[in-house]
Write an enzyme that holds these catalytic residues in place. Sequence first.
Site, PDB file in Angstrom:
ATOM      1  N   SER A  22      12.916  15.343  11.698  1.00 32.14           N
ATOM      2  CA  SER A  22      12.280  15.585  12.999  1.00 32.14           C
ATOM      3  C   SER A  22      11.005  14.773  13.198  1.00 32.14           C
ATOM      4  O   SER A  22      10.570  14.590  14.333  1.00 32.14           O
ATOM      5  CB  SER A  22      11.952  17.072  13.158  1.00 32.14           C
ATOM      6  OG  SER A  22      11.141  17.506  12.090  1.00 32.14           O
ATOM      7  N   ASP A  30       3.546  22.588  16.951  1.00 34.04           N
ATOM      8  CA  ASP A  30       4.300  23.850  16.962  1.00 34.04           C
ATOM      9  C   ASP A  30       4.356  24.532  15.599  1.00 34.04           C
ATOM     10  O   ASP A  30       5.201  25.367  15.369  1.00 34.04           O
ATOM     11  CB  ASP A  30       5.720  23.593  17.480  1.00 34.04           C
ATOM     12  CG  ASP A  30       6.466  22.598  16.600  1.00 34.04           C
ATOM     13  OD1 ASP A  30       5.906  22.148  15.580  1.00 34.04           O
ATOM     14  OD2 ASP A  30       7.627  22.263  16.923  1.00 34.04           O
ATOM     15  N   HIS A  46       5.428  20.450  13.442  1.00 34.34           N
ATOM     16  CA  HIS A  46       5.357  19.060  13.895  1.00 34.34           C
ATOM     17  C   HIS A  46       4.000  18.747  14.526  1.00 34.34           C
ATOM     18  O   HIS A  46       3.292  19.650  14.946  1.00 34.34           O
ATOM     19  CB  HIS A  46       6.475  18.802  14.905  1.00 34.34           C
ATOM     20  CG  HIS A  46       7.820  19.244  14.409  1.00 34.34           C
ATOM     21  ND1 HIS A  46       8.399  20.422  14.788  1.00 34.34           N
ATOM     22  CD2 HIS A  46       8.661  18.662  13.530  1.00 34.34           C
ATOM     23  CE1 HIS A  46       9.570  20.556  14.174  1.00 34.34           C
ATOM     24  NE2 HIS A  46       9.753  19.509  13.392  1.00 34.34           N
TER      25      HIS A  46
END
Length: 387
Positions: A38, A343, A346
């Site tokens: 990610s 969040d 990240h």
Amino acid sequence: MTNISSFCLVFFTLLTILNPICALKSCEFPAIFNFGDSNSDTGGFVASFPPLNSPYGETYFQMPAGRFSDGRLIIDFVAKSLNLSFLSAYLDSLGTNFTVGANFATASSTITLPARIIPANNGFSPFFFLVQYNQFVQLKARSQLIRKQGGVFARLMPKEEYFQKALYTFDIGQNDLGAGFFGNMSVEEVNASVPNIVNTFLTNVKSIYNLGARSFWIHNTGPIGCLGYVLTNFPSAEKDTVGCAKSYNEVAQYFNYELKETVLQLRKVFPSAAFTYVDVYSVKYSLFSEPKKHGFELPLVACCGYGGLYNYGSAGCGATITVNGTQITVGSCDNPSVRVVWDGIHYTEAANKFVFEQISTGAFSDPPIPLKMACHRTVGQYIGINL
Ligand SMILES: *[C@@H]1O[C@H](CO)[C@@H](O)[C@H](O)[C@H]1NC(C)=O
Ligand SMILES: *[C@@H]1O[C@H](CO)[C@@H](O)[C@H](O)[C@H]1NC(C)=O
Ligand SMILES: *[C@@H]1O[C@H](CO)[C@@H](O)[C@H](O)[C@H]1NC(C)=O
Ligand SMILES: *[C@@H]1O[C@H](CO)[C@@H](O)[C@H](O)[C@H]1NC(C)=O
Ligand SMILES: *[C@@H]1O[C@H](CO)[C@@H](O)[C@H](O)[C@H]1NC(C)=O
């Protein structure tokens, strides 16, 4: 830049003839092929799994854009600085254009085969590194058949020579550590699994080299112990002076040590390729240790989240929850541009931009060459001798 330019300055005045670094031209990278999780996913995960909700993407795209951030990722800044458009995710079948490369990264990808895959509880991406490699094999072979059809097809696929000229970027490993920590392994057990993880990384990078890749830009893993998802789930972990979970970061540091050794080994085995090891860890950690200096605040606290010390854990960013009988959407903090963590897992666009600006100069790389020169393979040895 600092390293190179001061080196050049001094060296230039001493002896111009014997200074290959300063004479180096910027590389012409016509494409980027990226592998990862990610940290660099530009839409692969959401092509297959539930999409991200607002406020993901709000800072730059004004809508969720397949990225686990409020805006752009490091890979987006890398592409921009090489004058390339955003990388299409390989898995995205809607409107993708691979002329300037492809992104095989998907959120929650690991290097090694995951024990469980999404949607199983505690599952990871089915698109782990070996699968990403297989996808690359497909793209490399089939893109040329598609180009032969001409017309619009030719304008959606990379030229054959791009595969050799491209920059190959890697940012993967964080989830191998995460899978261990969240899979009931002790910190010591996860640490002991590091050599196997890094070995698997090596095997896949060798395969990518064997398909013709020659310029490699390899990010190490960040300080996982500074992120809300670790701090919240392992509340009794001993903290370092800035409040990060110490032993969790030590495992990341050991991973990075082994990764660097591996990159040195790759350089010896494949002298015709350029391998750059990039110390993303140190730059990210500086955001936690000296946030004010860099224009940030509350580094450990998620900008978008709900609950607890780290604004993480009770409900995810973008989720709709009921609080005191009222429905609310878990939204962004007031000013994401001064926040580090988006969040709880990240980084914000602001943090990603900061990291990009630091690493692109070469100041955190081995060898210390800027991103734009990462195709040059002799520089490393040369600088090694002279600095
Ligand atoms: C960047 O790309 C644009 C077209 O998209 C082109 O006009 C320009 O010359 C490029 N610049 C560099 C430095 O390659
Ligand atoms: C795909 O992107 C490239 C580079 O940005 C562009 O030149 C090309 O026209 C695009 N293809 C189509 C079909 O729009
Ligand atoms: C970890 O252990 C707990 C308690 O034994 C169990 O409920 C949970 O499923 C385990 N998690 C994983 C990922 O193995
Ligand atoms: C991880 O393993 C290495 C090599 O055995 C060791 O030097 C290091 O102290 C270990 N770190 C942790 C946190 O266990
Ligand atoms: C919910 O109610 C509690 C107790 O009255 C209060 O402390 C809290 O701030 C309220 N939460 C919200 C989101 O309004």
